[in-house]
Write an enzyme that holds these catalytic residues in place. Structure first.
Site, mmCIF file in Angstrom:
data_model
loop_
_atom_site.group_PDB
_atom_site.id
_atom_site.type_symbol
_atom_site.label_atom_id
_atom_site.label_comp_id
_atom_site.label_asym_id
_atom_site.label_seq_id
_atom_site.Cartn_x
_atom_site.Cartn_y
_atom_site.Cartn_z
ATOM 1 N N ILE A 1 -7.506 9.433 -42.434
ATOM 2 C CA ILE A 1 -7.544 7.672 -43.787
ATOM 3 C C ILE A 1 -5.609 8.537 -43.751
ATOM 4 C CG2 ILE A 1 -7.421 7.420 -45.957
ATOM 5 C CD1 ILE A 1 -10.727 7.830 -45.584
ATOM 6 N N VAL B 1 -14.883 6.725 -40.384
ATOM 7 C CA VAL B 1 -12.966 7.227 -41.575
ATOM 8 C C VAL B 1 -13.665 8.176 -41.684
ATOM 9 C CG1 VAL B 1 -11.904 4.618 -41.147
ATOM 10 C CG2 VAL B 1 -13.083 5.805 -43.195
ATOM 11 N N CYS B 2 -12.768 9.160 -41.686
ATOM 12 C CA CYS B 2 -12.450 11.137 -43.552
ATOM 13 C C CYS B 2 -10.911 11.095 -43.062
ATOM 14 C CB CYS B 2 -13.353 11.868 -42.041
ATOM 15 S SG CYS B 2 -12.810 12.576 -40.946
ATOM 16 N N THR B 3 -11.202 12.465 -43.541
ATOM 17 C CA THR B 3 -9.937 12.238 -43.688
ATOM 18 C C THR B 3 -8.587 12.821 -42.843
ATOM 19 O OG1 THR B 3 -10.776 13.395 -45.901
ATOM 20 C CG2 THR B 3 -7.904 13.806 -46.069
#
Ligand SMILES: [Zn+2]
Ligand SMILES: [Zn+2]
Length: 299
Positions: A216, A187-189
Site C-alpha cells: 500500500i 495487500v499489506c503495508t
C-alpha cells in the site's frame, strides 16, 4: 529538510545458504556501522527495519547488494529493495538480529507452512493495479493487515480480514471461501505479509491470486489520495503515514464514533489491543475497552 538519520524497511524471500552464518554477518555488519533495529534471518530470506546515519545505511545497502548469490555469498540480495524514510535516530534502542523458521511468523503448522520461494501470488505493480481500477477490471482486494491497521485506512471496497495478529492467517482465510474462483489481490503495508498470505490462499484452492508489489505504501506514494481511503498505519512512532493532506479521515473512535486517527490501547492490561480513541475521549481511556469481553475480564 536534511535528516541526520535514515530508516529503512526491507525484505526478500530467497534461499539463504547458511542462515546462521548470515545472521552473524548481519550482526557484525550492523554493529560495525552503528546501525540499530530489528532483522530476522531464515532459510527462506531476510526481513528487517533498521536505522542509522545516511552514510551507514548507504554502506549497509552496498554490502547487502554485494551478496549476489554467487559462490561465497549467503544468497542473492543484489536486487533487495530498501524502502527509505527520514529517521530520528531514536527509532530503536538496540540491534536485534534473530534466526527464525520464517521471516514473518504466520503461525501456520509445519505441514501448512508456505514457502514464497515456491508458492506465492503473482506480483503486480501499483501501476498495474491503477490500470485494473481504471479499466473496471473485476477483482476483490483482501487486506492482509490487522483490523486496527484497516481501521485508519484501506482501499475502497476492500475486504477487512479482521486479523488481530498476522498469526491468525489460517483462522481468517475461511471467511473468504466465496472468493475462491474470483480474481483476488492481497495487500499489506509494504508487501512482505502478502508473500505468505497470497501463497496460503493459493495453497488453499484460490485460483487467481495476485499481490501488490511494494504494498500500500508504494501505491500511496505513486497515487496519493487516490483509491485508498484514510491513512497508512506504520509500525513506528509516527503511527500513520500520509502521502497527501487531501484525504478523508476514515478512522472512528471506538468510544464515541467520531472521526479520528489517534491510537490508544484497550484498557484491559492483558489485551492492550490498539484501538482508535479520539482526543476528546482520550482522558477516559482507562475505561475504554476493545470489546465487551475485555471489560468483563478486567481484574
Ligand atoms: Zn471519541
Ligand atoms: Zn481488549
Amino acid at each position: 529538510m536534511e535528516s541526520t538519520h535514515e530508516l529503512i524497511i526491507f525484505y526478500k524471500y530467497t534461499p539463504v545458504a547458511d542462515p546462521k552464518g548470515f545472521m552473524e554477518w548481519q550482526r557484525r555488519t550492523c554493529t560495525e556501522l552503528g546501525i540499530l533495529g530489528r532483522i530476522i534471518v531464515a532459510h527462506e530470506g531476510i526481513n528487517g527495519t533498521v536505522e542509522g546515519t545516511p552514510e551507514a545505511i548507504a554502506e549497509y545497502a552496498r554490502r547487502m547488494h554485494e551478496q549476489n548469490g554467487v559462490q561465497g555469498t549467503y544468497g542473492d540480495f543484489a536486487d533487495v529493495w530498501f524502502k527509505s524514510s527520514p529517521g530520528t535516530g531514536t527509532s530503536f534502542v538496540k540491534l536485534v538480529v534473530k534466526l527464525r523458521k520464517e521471516i514473518v511468523t504466520t503461525g501456520l503448522a509445519q505441514e501448512e507452512m508456505v514457502n514464497p520461494n515456491q508458492t506465492t501470488g503473482t506480483h503486480i505493480t501499483p501501476n498495474e493495479l491503477k490500470q485494473w481500477i481504471e479499466r473496471g477490471e473485476k477483482f476483490e482486494i483482501i487486506d492482509m493487515r490487522n483490523d486496527y491497521e484497516y481501521a485508519v485506512g484501506h482501499f475502497a471496497g476492500s475486504h477487512n480480514s479482521l486479523m488481530e495478529n498476522y498469526r491468525d492467517l489460517s483462522k481468517v482465510v475461511p471467511q473468504f471461501e466465496s472468493l475462491k474462483d474470483k480474481k483476488v489481490l492481497t495487500v499489506c503495508t509494504y508487501g512482505v505479509r502478502c508473500e505468505t498470505a497470497s501463497g496460503y490462499l493459493k495453497q488453499n484452492g484460490f485460483k487467481d491470486v495476485y499481490q501488490l508489489e511494494g504494498g500500500i505504501g508504494s501505491y500511496m506514494k505513486q497515487y496519493p489520495g487516490q483509491d485508498f481511503l484514510g491513512s497508512l498505519y506504520v509500525f513506528d512512532a509516527r503511527m500513520t503515514e500520509r502521502f497527501t493532506d487531501k484525504y478523508e479521515v476514515v478512522g472512528q473512535c471506538v468510544n464515541c464514533g467520531g472521526k479520528s486517527e489517534r491510537f490508544g490501547n484497550c484498557a484491559w492490561n492483558e489485551c492492550h489491543k490498539q484501538i482508535i480513541i479520539c482526543d476528546t475521549c482520550a482522558p477516559l481511556s482507562k475505561s475504554i475497552w476493545c470489546q465487551e469481553a475485555c471489560k468483563k475480564e478486567r481484574p
